[in-house]
Design a protein around this motif. Structure first.
Motif: not given
Length: 252
Positions: A117-118, A120, A124-125, A129, A159, A167
């Motif tokens: 995740a970090l 992407s 995708e993140k 997540s 996050e 996001e």
């Protein structure tokens, strides 16, 4: 004569199987010892040796997943990080096939998805997540005293609380949004981890970051002062302690 030959063949078969099992156990023990010596690349290679012989060996799958996540995090290039993190995810998936209710297998998947995740993109993140939270919570379900799983939940909250506008829009478009994450929940989870696993140095660093982000600098400094006194356990710990010392100097 035929009976004697059959008996000899059976004896050879059983002795070979015993030696095979002994070899796997010895290689697992070598992997454990290398981890303790903070030689994690070598430990990962040993876990992979075990998996060549026994592809469903649970301890080796979990060890290979966790160490692949750590090795990937040390890489400089995104392509290399992605390769290691995907391997970590694959090992964790196999571990979950073998033992879906195993806390360590669920934790390994949460870590692998968190690492992916970090690095992407927004969509995708956000997708990854959701799995981070799911598997961390399952690890805690199967082991309520799993300190490092609480750390993963803390990182998830941190996050999510700091998602960018892009996001957040991706989360809304894909899933109608994400569960609420907050700095207060991040701190609460990190503190739970500290209580359950007081020697986990990475947790102190992330807890201090959360306190600092939450305008609680005094508490952040208290956490950092403790962190720099702890004994390194993993290969990354000396570097994390150095980061804690640097942050402490900046806050003072």
């Amino acid at each position: 004569m035929a009976q004697k030959f059959m008996m000899a063949a059976l004896c050879l078969l059983f002795s070979t199987g015993a030696l095979y099992a002994q070899s796997v156990d010895e290689t697992l023990d070598q992997a454990r010892q290398l981890e303790k010596q903070m030689k994690e690349a070598e430990a990962l290679a040993k876990y992979k040796e075990v998996l060549k012989a026994q592809p469903a060996q649970l301890e080796a799958l979990i060890g290979a997943s966790e160490l692949s996540s750590r090795e990937g995090n040390r890489q400089k290039e995104k392509e290399d990080k992605t390769r290691y993190f995907n391997e970590a995810k694959e090992y964790a998936a196999e571990a979950l096939k073998a033992a879906p209710n195993d806390a360590n297998a669920n934790y390994a998947m949460a870590v692998a998805m968190g690492r992916l995740a970090l690095i992407s993109g927004a969509k995708e993140k956000v997708a990854a997540s959701r799995d981070v939270k799911k598997y961390a919570e399952l690890a805690i379900k199967f082991n309520p005293n799993y300190g490092q799983a609480y750390h993963v939940l803390g990182k998830w909250n941190y996050e999510v609380a700091n998602l960018s506008f892009l996001e957040k829009n991706a989360a809304k478009a894909l899933f109608g949004g994400l569960p609420d994450g907050s700095m207060d929940l991040a701190i609460a989870n990190y503190e739970k981890c500290r209580k359950l696993d007081p020697g986990f140095i990475l947790n102190y660093y992330e807890l201090a970051r959360a306190y600092n982000k939450n305008d609680q600098q005094t508490l952040a400094m208290d956490v950092l002062r403790k962190a720099v006194t702890l004994r390194p356990v993993t290969q990354d710990d000396p570097g994390i302690k150095a980061e804690c010392k640097k942050m402490l100097e900046e806050l003072q």
